[in-house]
Design a protein around this motif. Sequence first.
Motif, PDB file in Angstrom:
ATOM      1  N   ALA A 171       0.826  -1.219   0.000  1.00  0.00           N
ATOM      2  CA  ALA A 171       0.000   0.000   0.000  1.00  0.00           C
ATOM      3  C   ALA A 171       0.855   1.263   0.000  1.00  0.00           C
ATOM      4  N   GLN A 172       2.027   1.202   0.631  1.00  0.00           N
ATOM      5  CA  GLN A 172       2.927   2.355   0.697  1.00  0.00           C
ATOM      6  C   GLN A 172       3.831   2.479  -0.536  1.00  0.00           C
ATOM      7  N   GLY A 173       3.729   1.518  -1.455  1.00  0.00           N
ATOM      8  CA  GLY A 173       4.540   1.589  -2.667  1.00  0.00           C
ATOM      9  C   GLY A 173       5.984   1.170  -2.475  1.00  0.00           C
ATOM     10  N   ILE A 174       6.267   0.447  -1.403  1.00  0.00           N
ATOM     11  CA  ILE A 174       7.624  -0.043  -1.148  1.00  0.00           C
ATOM     12  C   ILE A 174       7.833  -1.392  -1.819  1.00  0.00           C
ATOM     13  N   LEU A 175       6.787  -2.200  -1.808  1.00  0.00           N
ATOM     14  CA  LEU A 175       6.783  -3.473  -2.527  1.00  0.00           C
ATOM     15  C   LEU A 175       5.692  -3.432  -3.588  1.00  0.00           C
ATOM     16  N   GLU A 176       5.911  -4.188  -4.644  1.00  0.00           N
ATOM     17  CA  GLU A 176       4.897  -4.362  -5.680  1.00  0.00           C
ATOM     18  C   GLU A 176       4.519  -5.836  -5.709  1.00  0.00           C
ATOM     19  N   LYS A 177       3.236  -6.092  -5.721  1.00  0.00           N
ATOM     20  CA  LYS A 177       2.718  -7.460  -5.775  1.00  0.00           C
ATOM     21  C   LYS A 177       2.596  -7.858  -7.248  1.00  0.00           C
ATOM     22  N   ARG A 178       3.241  -8.957  -7.609  1.00  0.00           N
ATOM     23  CA  ARG A 178       3.212  -9.440  -8.998  1.00  0.00           C
ATOM     24  C   ARG A 178       2.747 -10.882  -9.046  1.00  0.00           C
TER      25      ARG A 178
END
Length: 175
Positions: free
Chosen positions: A63-70
């Motif tokens: 949600a914070q844009g630190i990780l991206e779910k792929r």
Amino acid sequence: MALGKDYATQECSIASALEVIGERWTLLVIRDAFYGVRRYNDFLVHLGIPRAVLASRLQALTAQGILEKRRYQESPPRDEYVLTDRGTALWPTLRALGLWGREHLTGRRLRIFRHAACGTELGPYGECPACGTVVAVPDVEVVPGPDLSRDPADPVSRALLKPKRLLQPVEADAA
């Protein structure tokens, strides 16, 4: 007086950062993402973190844009978590925290970070003393240090016994 749950009254960039990465386990999840851990179960076994806590941390970091779910598999649907540019920008923070812990708390050299191009160990600010440049995260190689256990219990730790570049997926086998 009860301890507050946030830093809403603090006008401070450190307090703002702690709102995002200051929870217990969060920096270790990010550290593992730098090591190339991407899959939920690999985070779970390497960290020994409760499932609900891991799910919450991954959701918050996404949600914070630190990780991206792929998505890496459709049937059944499975996702992996990859550091974004925003997440990768945390490298100097993790590096400094690790060096501080080694110098002031443990005295143990568990992992060594070096410039993949020339093999030189990085300086304290992520610079290559031999090349005279700050090394970009994808060009950092992590190798086991002299104080790291050579017989770890979990497959992620076993995979990290081999030199590898940061951000490259870890190849953890179940054996």
